[in-house]
Write a protein that holds these residues in place. Structure first.
Motif, PDB file in Angstrom:
ATOM      1  N   GLU B   3       1.243  -1.102   0.398  1.00 43.46           N
ATOM      2  CA  GLU B   3      -0.555  -0.552   0.499  1.00 43.46           C
ATOM      3  C   GLU B   3       1.101   1.393   0.111  1.00 43.46           C
ATOM      4  O   GLU B   3       2.337   1.215   0.433  1.00 43.46           O
ATOM      5  CB  GLU B   3      -1.250   0.128   1.254  1.00 43.46           C
ATOM      6  CG  GLU B   3      -2.114   1.039   1.288  1.00 43.46           C
ATOM      7  CD  GLU B   3      -2.440   1.434   2.582  1.00 43.46           C
ATOM      8  OE1 GLU B   3      -3.421   1.812   2.565  1.00 43.46           O
ATOM      9  OE2 GLU B   3      -1.530   0.693   3.474  1.00 43.46           O
ATOM     10  N   ARG B   5       0.873   4.992   0.729  1.00 43.85           N
ATOM     11  CA  ARG B   5       0.007   6.441   1.612  1.00 43.85           C
ATOM     12  C   ARG B   5       1.036   7.375   1.263  1.00 43.85           C
ATOM     13  O   ARG B   5       1.542   7.570   2.088  1.00 43.85           O
ATOM     14  CB  ARG B   5      -0.258   6.006   2.955  1.00 43.85           C
ATOM     15  CG  ARG B   5      -1.160   5.901   3.210  1.00 43.85           C
ATOM     16  CD  ARG B   5      -1.433   4.941   4.652  1.00 43.85           C
ATOM     17  NE  ARG B   5      -0.161   3.801   5.668  1.00 43.85           N
ATOM     18  CZ  ARG B   5       0.071   4.174   6.057  1.00 43.85           C
ATOM     19  NH1 ARG B   5      -0.535   4.821   7.185  1.00 43.85           N
ATOM     20  NH2 ARG B   5       0.896   3.343   6.161  1.00 43.85           N
ATOM     21  N   GLN B   7       0.116  11.451   3.094  1.00 39.50           N
ATOM     22  CA  GLN B   7      -0.365  11.894   3.915  1.00 39.50           C
ATOM     23  C   GLN B   7       0.297  13.870   4.285  1.00 39.50           C
ATOM     24  O   GLN B   7       1.273  13.731   4.690  1.00 39.50           O
ATOM     25  CB  GLN B   7       0.034  11.051   5.103  1.00 39.50           C
ATOM     26  CG  GLN B   7      -0.763  10.629   5.289  1.00 39.50           C
ATOM     27  CD  GLN B   7      -0.156   9.303   7.068  1.00 39.50           C
ATOM     28  OE1 GLN B   7       0.601  10.039   7.357  1.00 39.50           O
ATOM     29  NE2 GLN B   7      -0.351   8.306   6.809  1.00 39.50           N
ATOM     30  N   ASN B  28      -3.832  14.112  -0.258  1.00 40.54           N
ATOM     31  CA  ASN B  28      -3.637  13.171   1.144  1.00 40.54           C
ATOM     32  C   ASN B  28      -4.468  12.070  -0.560  1.00 40.54           C
ATOM     33  O   ASN B  28      -5.167  12.281  -0.644  1.00 40.54           O
ATOM     34  CB  ASN B  28      -4.474  13.252   2.203  1.00 40.54           C
ATOM     35  CG  ASN B  28      -4.219  13.529   3.301  1.00 40.54           C
ATOM     36  OD1 ASN B  28      -3.152  13.636   4.230  1.00 40.54           O
ATOM     37  ND2 ASN B  28      -4.349  15.163   3.382  1.00 40.54           N
ATOM     38  N   SER B  30      -4.811   7.492  -0.953  1.00 44.52           N
ATOM     39  CA  SER B  30      -3.826   5.855  -0.844  1.00 44.52           C
ATOM     40  C   SER B  30      -4.206   4.635  -1.722  1.00 44.52           C
ATOM     41  O   SER B  30      -5.214   5.269  -2.392  1.00 44.52           O
ATOM     42  CB  SER B  30      -4.357   5.532   0.982  1.00 44.52           C
ATOM     43  OG  SER B  30      -5.543   5.103   0.519  1.00 44.52           O
ATOM     44  N   ASN B  32      -3.636   0.843  -3.399  1.00 44.99           N
ATOM     45  CA  ASN B  32      -2.879  -0.439  -3.013  1.00 44.99           C
ATOM     46  C   ASN B  32      -3.271  -1.014  -4.192  1.00 44.99           C
ATOM     47  O   ASN B  32      -3.712  -0.891  -5.259  1.00 44.99           O
ATOM     48  CB  ASN B  32      -3.735  -1.078  -1.710  1.00 44.99           C
ATOM     49  CG  ASN B  32      -5.469  -1.191  -2.744  1.00 44.99           C
ATOM     50  OD1 ASN B  32      -5.692  -0.746  -3.526  1.00 44.99           O
ATOM     51  ND2 ASN B  32      -5.909  -0.607  -1.297  1.00 44.99           N
ATOM     52  N   ASP B  68       3.488   0.641   2.746  1.00 47.07           N
ATOM     53  CA  ASP B  68       3.439  -0.038   4.115  1.00 47.07           C
ATOM     54  C   ASP B  68       3.597   0.076   5.599  1.00 47.07           C
ATOM     55  O   ASP B  68       3.007   2.066   5.279  1.00 47.07           O
ATOM     56  CB  ASP B  68       4.287  -1.847   3.520  1.00 47.07           C
ATOM     57  CG  ASP B  68       3.442  -2.365   2.317  1.00 47.07           C
ATOM     58  OD1 ASP B  68       2.379  -2.352   1.763  1.00 47.07           O
ATOM     59  OD2 ASP B  68       4.206  -2.934   2.309  1.00 47.07           O
ATOM     60  N   ASP B  69       4.741   0.141   5.694  1.00 45.07           N
ATOM     61  CA  ASP B  69       5.134   0.518   7.048  1.00 45.07           C
ATOM     62  C   ASP B  69       6.312   1.272   7.004  1.00 45.07           C
ATOM     63  O   ASP B  69       6.089   2.578   8.250  1.00 45.07           O
ATOM     64  CB  ASP B  69       4.732   0.166   8.828  1.00 45.07           C
ATOM     65  CG  ASP B  69       3.864  -0.785   8.625  1.00 45.07           C
ATOM     66  OD1 ASP B  69       1.979   0.669   8.453  1.00 45.07           O
ATOM     67  OD2 ASP B  69       3.209  -1.073   8.954  1.00 45.07           O
ATOM     68  N   GLU B  71       8.561   4.184   6.198  1.00 49.02           N
ATOM     69  CA  GLU B  71       8.559   5.770   5.505  1.00 49.02           C
ATOM     70  C   GLU B  71       9.299   6.246   4.390  1.00 49.02           C
ATOM     71  O   GLU B  71      10.358   5.911   4.448  1.00 49.02           O
ATOM     72  CB  GLU B  71       8.548   6.681   6.370  1.00 49.02           C
ATOM     73  CG  GLU B  71       8.415   8.359   6.729  1.00 49.02           C
ATOM     74  CD  GLU B  71       8.301   9.339   7.510  1.00 49.02           C
ATOM     75  OE1 GLU B  71       8.454   9.136   8.500  1.00 49.02           O
ATOM     76  OE2 GLU B  71       8.497  10.312   7.317  1.00 49.02           O
TER      77      GLU B  71
END
Lengths: 292, 260
Positions: B3, B5, B7, B28, B30, B32, B68-69, B71
């Motif tokens: 994914e 994202r 922000q 903003n 996101s 996938n 994903d997670d 940065e």
């Protein structure tokens, strides 16, 4: 005649005379078209022959005394004589070898130091800031202008000549390597980073390779400058080498040796440039085709 | 499922006249695995800035981008790039360009060769492995660029006007190839274009951006990309639904132009 023979003959004709065939035949504008001056090697042969014949005729007519205007045959005899018996302790090839050694040493050292410094200047503000004024200051000085200084510091031996040629090569290579770095398209660098390349890999696989065509052009120019500078430097102060041989012969009015030396320098300079061009085609086949 | 994202990304910098340039304001969104996102907007709307931020070539003034997670803090092989032109290495062959990423990562030559051949097959360049780049046409060069970024098995492919320099016929063929790669490799695709038709045809989602400051005006969810391979592209592009979307977007872009 077979098809391939016809094609061979045609391309042979095209090279020697330049020919109007194919699309070229249909063109109405030829004045200013670069294709219109392709080929024509035959005229080059004729031009050299004419010079030779005029030289020979003037010598035969004895318009100028042979002391000042030796015939082509006499110059060639001198070439054989010096090639076999030598001139003042060294034979012709030893003189040539000494000159070539000096060129290669100075040129090689110039490249060895010039390429990293040039790349550094293209990549780093600190290096550029320090080196730029120094190089911009000494670059416009003709290399021969610092011959007296080099003689004071290094004497008339090989060291001085090598230093002189090093200085001549160095500034040219630095500037071309720096321009080579500046010529890299930023997309190539971005692409390399996005493909996972490290800083070092970007330098080695993108920036350096991308700069090679420019560096090589600089090397060709530097080689030409080196050869010219060396011969002149040998005329100022030396005890061997082609330049020295010519100057020494002129003191005794050996015009035939002087002429032979001049022709030899021209031929060697031409051969060096030809080798560089062949090497360039072999090493950098993508030169001038960069649109990837 | 990976994914991407974005922000609250804002980008302001000092322009040549000393005035601040507000290139992006609070972006903003996101996406996938199923998404192919196209971005459309007049020049100066910040779409290239946004792409450069996601690629990691620019740091945003504020806001963050995640895959994903993780940065994003710089360029990396998890995000493949395809540029308009000029990004291939002309001193390498087609195969060497494609294997550039794995080679930099130190992956051994035999497994590299196998995957290079597969990728060239996938983009329709089988048999061109040893051809120099400079002997290829523009369309074929873009095929190499696509294969090259796929060789790293990225999570997302970022494309900056990838078909902008191609002639109209080649461009249509390449649009089909982009859809095919998207469907077969199951990767996220983020594509910037100037062509309204291309943005509608290729985007399962389409972001329309407007300038001063750069922001997203409207997002469309479109069915054409999913249908693009099974149906005739020309029929899709002349269908009533397609034309309706096109007119709506053209209307928006014209009104943006009139405001200035």
């Amino acid at each position: 005649m077979s098809q391939s023979n016809v094609r061979k003959t045609r391309s042979w004709l095209l090279f020697w005379r330049g020919s109007d065939k194919g699309l070229a035949k249909c063109k109405t504008v030829t004045f200013g078209d670069p294709a219109a001056v392709e080929g024509g090697a035959i005229y080059g042969v004729l031009s050299v022959l004419t010079v030779g014949i005029v030289w020979q005729l003037v010598a035969m007519a004895q318009i100028v005394p042979p002391l000042f205007w030796p015939s082509p045959g006499a110059v060639f005899d001198k070439f054989i004589q010096i090639a076999t018996e030598g001139y003042k302790g060294f034979n012709l090839f030893e003189h040539l070898g000494i000159s070539l050694y000096r060129v290669m040493a100075g040129f090689g050292l110039g490249c060895l130091f010039g390429i990293p410094v040039g790349l550094g200047m293209g990549l780093n503000r600190f290096i550029k800031g320090w080196m730029d004024p120094l190089i911009e200051f000494y670059r416009p000085v003709p290399p021969l202008a610092y011959v007296p200084l080099v003689i004071i510091w290094m004497g008339i031996g090989d060291g001085g000549k090598v230093l002189l040629l090093f200085l001549a090569t160095f500034s040219i290579i630095v500037i071309s390597a720096r321009a080579g770095v500046a010529s890299v398209a930023i997309q190539k660098i971005h692409a390399a980073y996005s493909l996972g390349a490290s800083r070092w890999q970007v330098l080695r696989h993108v920036i350096l390779v991308n700069a090679l065509p420019e560096i090589f052009t600089g090397m060709r120019v530097a080689m030409g400058v080196c050869w010219g500078t060396l011969v002149a430097a040998e005329m100022v102060a030396a005890t061997s080498g082609v330049g020295w041989m010519v100057l020494n012969a002129s003191r005794y009015l050996n015009t035939d040796i002087v002429l032979m030396g001049v022709i030899l320098m021209g031929v060697v300079g031409f051969l060096i440039d030809m080798c560089m061009r062949k090497l360039e085609q072999k090493l950098i086949p993508w030169k001038g085709k960069g649109r990837g | 499922m990976s994914e991407l994202r974005v922000q609250g990304v804002t980008m302001t910098y000092e322009g040549a006249d000393g005035q601040p340039v507000r290139a992006l304001e609070n972006i903003n969104f996101s996406m996938n695995q199923d998404d192919i996102v196209t971005v459309l907007g007049p020049s100066g709307c910040g779409k290239s800035t946004l792409l450069n931020i996601i690629a990691g070539f620019l740091n945003p003034t504020s806001g963050r981008v995640f895959i994903d997670d993780r940065e994003i803090a710089g360029p990396g092989p998890d995000r493949g790039m395809v540029f308009q032109h000029g990004a291939l290495f002309e001193w390498l062959t087609v195969g060497e360009n494609v294997s550039f990423g794995p080679r930099m990562a130190g992956i051994d030559a035999t497994s590299r060769l196998a995957s290079v051949d597969e990728l060239l097959q996938l983009v329709g360049l089988a048999g061109f492995r040893d051809t120099p780049i400079y002997n290829l046409s523009g369309g074929m060069q873009q095929r190499v660029a696509l294969a090259r970024c796929l060789a790293n098995n990225p999570d997302v492919i970022l494309m900056d006007e990838p078909l902008g320099a191609l002639d109209a016929l080649t461009r249509e063929k390449m649009q089909t190839l982009v859809l095919k790669l998207w469907q077969e490799t199951q990767k996220m695709v983020f594509l910037i274009t100037h062509s309204v038709e291309e943005a509608i045809f290729l985007g399962s989602r389409l972001l329309v951006m407007a300038p001063r400051p750069g922001h997203v005006v409207k997002e469309f969810r479109l069915p054409f990309a999913a249908a693009g391979l099974s149906a005739d592209p020309r029929e899709i592009k002349s269908s009533r639904e397609f034309i309706a979307v096109r007119e709506e977007i053209l209307e928006m872009i014209w009104s943006m132009e009139e405001q200035h």
